[in-house]
Design an enzyme around this catalytic site. Structure first.
Site, PDB file in Angstrom:
ATOM      1  N   GLY A 163       2.362   2.825  -5.925  1.00  9.18           N
ATOM      2  CA  GLY A 163       1.678   2.354  -7.114  1.00  9.18           C
ATOM      3  C   GLY A 163       0.184   2.114  -6.936  1.00  9.18           C
ATOM      4  O   GLY A 163      -0.546   2.920  -6.351  1.00  9.18           O
TER       5      GLY A 163
ATOM      6  N   ALA B 252       0.814  -1.225   0.000  1.00  7.89           N
ATOM      7  CA  ALA B 252       0.000   0.000   0.000  1.00  7.89           C
ATOM      8  C   ALA B 252       0.841   1.266   0.000  1.00  7.89           C
ATOM      9  O   ALA B 252       0.289   2.359  -0.023  1.00  7.89           O
ATOM     10  CB  ALA B 252      -0.935  -0.011   1.213  1.00  7.89           C
ATOM     11  N   ASN B 253       2.168   1.115   0.024  1.00  3.55           N
ATOM     12  CA  ASN B 253       2.999   2.322   0.068  1.00  3.55           C
ATOM     13  C   ASN B 253       3.265   2.907  -1.307  1.00  3.55           C
ATOM     14  O   ASN B 253       3.770   4.012  -1.417  1.00  3.55           O
ATOM     15  CB  ASN B 253       4.326   2.059   0.794  1.00  3.55           C
TER      16      ASN B 253
ATOM     17  N   TYR C  32       7.580 -14.429 -13.061  1.00  3.60           N
ATOM     18  CA  TYR C  32       6.489 -13.471 -12.819  1.00  3.60           C
ATOM     19  C   TYR C  32       5.164 -14.039 -13.340  1.00  3.60           C
ATOM     20  O   TYR C  32       4.145 -14.000 -12.635  1.00  3.60           O
ATOM     21  CB  TYR C  32       6.809 -12.140 -13.500  1.00  3.60           C
TER      22      TYR C  32
HETATM   23  N1  LIG Z   1       2.020  -1.689 -12.963  1.00  2.00           N
HETATM   24  C1  LIG Z   1       1.576  -2.545 -13.871  1.00  2.00           C
HETATM   25  O1  LIG Z   1       1.612  -2.273 -15.089  1.00  2.00           O
HETATM   26  C2  LIG Z   1       0.991  -3.862 -13.462  1.00  2.00           C
HETATM   27  C3  LIG Z   1       0.504  -4.695 -14.471  1.00  2.00           C
HETATM   28  C4  LIG Z   1      -0.022  -5.928 -14.103  1.00  2.00           C
HETATM   29  C5  LIG Z   1      -0.086  -6.293 -12.780  1.00  2.00           C
HETATM   30  N2  LIG Z   1       0.402  -5.463 -11.815  1.00  2.00           N
HETATM   31  C6  LIG Z   1       0.342  -5.926 -10.425  1.00  2.00           C
HETATM   32  O2  LIG Z   1      -0.106  -4.880  -9.588  1.00  2.00           O
HETATM   33  C7  LIG Z   1       0.397  -5.072  -8.270  1.00  2.00           C
HETATM   34  C8  LIG Z   1       0.947  -3.755  -7.739  1.00  2.00           C
HETATM   35  O3  LIG Z   1       2.039  -3.383  -8.530  1.00  2.00           O
HETATM   36  P1  LIG Z   1       2.444  -1.861  -8.825  1.00  2.00           P
HETATM   37  O4  LIG Z   1       2.454  -1.706 -10.298  1.00  2.00           O
HETATM   38  O5  LIG Z   1       1.657  -0.940  -7.996  1.00  2.00           O
HETATM   39  O6  LIG Z   1       3.970  -1.906  -8.380  1.00  2.00           O
HETATM   40  P2  LIG Z   1       4.780  -1.150  -7.208  1.00  2.00           P
HETATM   41  O7  LIG Z   1       4.544   0.309  -7.264  1.00  2.00           O
HETATM   42  O8  LIG Z   1       6.187  -1.640  -7.343  1.00  2.00           O
HETATM   43  O9  LIG Z   1       4.127  -1.724  -5.908  1.00  2.00           O
HETATM   44  C9  LIG Z   1       4.433  -3.014  -5.465  1.00  2.00           C
HETATM   45  C10 LIG Z   1       4.286  -3.041  -3.972  1.00  2.00           C
HETATM   46  O10 LIG Z   1       4.613  -4.365  -3.528  1.00  2.00           O
HETATM   47  C11 LIG Z   1       5.461  -4.232  -2.409  1.00  2.00           C
HETATM   48  N3  LIG Z   1       6.287  -5.401  -2.168  1.00  2.00           N
HETATM   49  C12 LIG Z   1       7.245  -5.934  -2.957  1.00  2.00           C
HETATM   50  N4  LIG Z   1       7.845  -6.957  -2.324  1.00  2.00           N
HETATM   51  C13 LIG Z   1       7.247  -7.080  -1.114  1.00  2.00           C
HETATM   52  C14 LIG Z   1       7.438  -7.937  -0.006  1.00  2.00           C
HETATM   53  N5  LIG Z   1       8.394  -8.876   0.034  1.00  2.00           N
HETATM   54  N6  LIG Z   1       6.640  -7.778   1.083  1.00  2.00           N
HETATM   55  C15 LIG Z   1       5.699  -6.816   1.099  1.00  2.00           C
HETATM   56  N7  LIG Z   1       5.476  -5.955   0.084  1.00  2.00           N
HETATM   57  C16 LIG Z   1       6.255  -6.100  -1.011  1.00  2.00           C
HETATM   58  C17 LIG Z   1       6.317  -3.015  -2.722  1.00  2.00           C
HETATM   59  O11 LIG Z   1       6.946  -2.571  -1.543  1.00  2.00           O
HETATM   60  P3  LIG Z   1       8.358  -1.761  -1.620  1.00  2.00           P
HETATM   61  O12 LIG Z   1       7.989  -0.366  -2.023  1.00  2.00           O
HETATM   62  O13 LIG Z   1       8.872  -1.872  -0.236  1.00  2.00           O
HETATM   63  O14 LIG Z   1       9.196  -2.452  -2.642  1.00  2.00           O
HETATM   64  C18 LIG Z   1       5.241  -2.071  -3.251  1.00  2.00           C
HETATM   65  O15 LIG Z   1       4.554  -1.479  -2.195  1.00  2.00           O
HETATM   66  C19 LIG Z   1       1.442  -6.189  -8.376  1.00  2.00           C
HETATM   67  O16 LIG Z   1       0.878  -7.392  -7.894  1.00  2.00           O
HETATM   68  C20 LIG Z   1       1.700  -6.305  -9.866  1.00  2.00           C
HETATM   69  O17 LIG Z   1       2.078  -7.607 -10.256  1.00  2.00           O
HETATM   70  C21 LIG Z   1       0.926  -4.258 -12.130  1.00  2.00           C
END
Ligand SMILES: NC(=O)c1ccc[n+]([C@@H]2O[C@H](COP(=O)([O-])OP(=O)(O)OC[C@H]3O[C@@H](n4cnc5c(N)ncnc54)[C@H](OP(=O)(O)O)[C@@H]3O)[C@@H](O)[C@H]2O)c1
Length: 307
Positions: free
Chosen positions: A26, A23-24, A176
């Site tokens: 994206g 939640a921090n 992934y």
């Molecule tokens: N962005 C896209 O285009 C896209 C497309 C398809 C699916 N998704 C999915 O959407 C979801 C959110 O992704 P996002 O795009 O918002 O990416 P993001 O901004 O990188 O957010 C990912 C989050 O997951 C956290 N995280 C990573 N490893 C972790 C761990 N070991 N324990 C707890 N938290 C952890 C990160 O924390 P830190 O900040 O501490 O690293 C961050 O808060 C993901 O499941 C991703 O697969 C995204």
């Protein structure tokens, strides 16, 4: 289904409690903000205390009066998951769990604290264990939802779940794709196990948006180039990418076991809609196999009776 749902259609969520992983930043951060705006009490989960506290500060500034708490959970550490979940399982009523956190394109095969391949270990097994540990809190709700965020990559051929831990060969985006396929298979199996009650398990994919998720991809020159072009032509905003999660979390018409994605390339162009399940996701044998594998790899027994 509404012809053009927007987050403004989300009903008042006062009295509801939601926990969102990742939640921090994206998509998770955007999801948390809208749920807080609609009056939900939001437990912001993240692995690093500083960014988590900063995220809570930003949300309090954006949403005056927001009811927010932070919970440190590292999904790559099964002991930390168990410890973080224990007080919640003992005393909380959780109406909504959004399994959102994720890592992508980790360049070489790395392991979680417990020796699991990091991408599947975090994106699927960490959430499997967290959901299991939080089941008592979810069961206290009259109608809880577990929303798990997958990706288009779930449908890729390389997302085949055989060799779940990539022991026979590691490719970053294949790991992934496996993790995201597992998110959908997990949801369908959980839905089977919740069938007949008021609780729902729903999977979503958010389309695409530039977030911190591309942090590894953007370290190579080619990766940077692809992202620069894609971000201008193909990718939506993180706000829009939160729409499927928000819809799945709050719309009364969402059914147990649904898999939903954005209406179009621009996620805000219409109501999130059902999307095709990836191969095997609707096969109860695959669901049962993944469940057993996940219990074996995490050592966590899931307290949901099979109906
Ligand atoms: N962005 C896209 O285009 C896209 C497309 C398809 C699916 N998704 C999915 O959407 C979801 C959110 O992704 P996002 O795009 O918002 O990416 P993001 O901004 O990188 O957010 C990912 C989050 O997951 C956290 N995280 C990573 N490893 C972790 C761990 N070991 N324990 C707890 N938290 C952890 C990160 O924390 P830190 O900040 O501490 O690293 C961050 O808060 C993901 O499941 C991703 O697969 C995204």
């Amino acid at each position: 289904m509404d012809s053009h749902w927007t987050p403004a259609d989300i009903p008042d969520l006062s009295g509801r409690t939601a926990l969102i992983t990742g939640a921090n930043s994206g998509i998770g951060h955007r999801t948390a903000r809208v749920l807080a705006e609609r009056g939900a009490r939001v437990l912001l989960a993240g692995r690093r205390p500083e960014p988590l506290a900063d995220a809570a500060r930003r949300l309090r500034a954006d949403v005056p009066g927001a009811r927010l708490e932070t919970v440190e959970i590292d999904l790559a550490d099964l002991g930390a998951i168990r410890e973080a979940a224990a007080p919640l399982a003992a005393a909380e009523t959780l109406d909504l769990l959004v399994n959102n956190a994720g890592v992508m394109d980790v360049p070489e095969r790395r392991l979680t604290r417990d020796g699991l391949e990091l991408t599947v270990g975090t994106n699927h097994l960490g959430h499997f264990a967290l959901t299991a540990h939080l089941m008592p809190a979810l069961r206290r709700s009259a109608a809880a939802r577990v929303v798990t965020v997958s990706a288009v990559a779930a449908a890729w051929r390389s997302g085949d779940l055989a060799d779940l831990m990539s022991e026979r060969g590691y490719r970053p985006m294949s790991a992934y794709a496996k993790s995201k396929r597992a998110n959908v298979v997990f949801t369908r199996e959980l839905a089977r196990r919740l069938a007949g009650g008021a609780h729902r398990a729903v999977a979503v994919h958010p389309g695409s948006a530039i977030t911190d998720l591309q942090r590894h991809t953007s370290t190579s020159r080619t990766g940077r180039l692809i992202l620069a072009v894609a971000s201008r032509t193909l990718m939506g905003s993180a706000d829009g990418a939160a729409w499927p999660s928000l819809y799945a979390a709050t719309h009364p018409g969402v059914v147990n076991g649904a898999y939903l994605g954005p209406a179009g390339r621009d996620q805000t162009s219409g109501t999130p809609k059902p999307v095709r399940l990836p191969a095997g996701a609707d096969d109860p044998d695959v669901g049962a196999w993944l469940w057993r594998e996940s219990e074996r790899l995490t050592g966590v027994t899931f307290p949901v009776p099979q109906s």
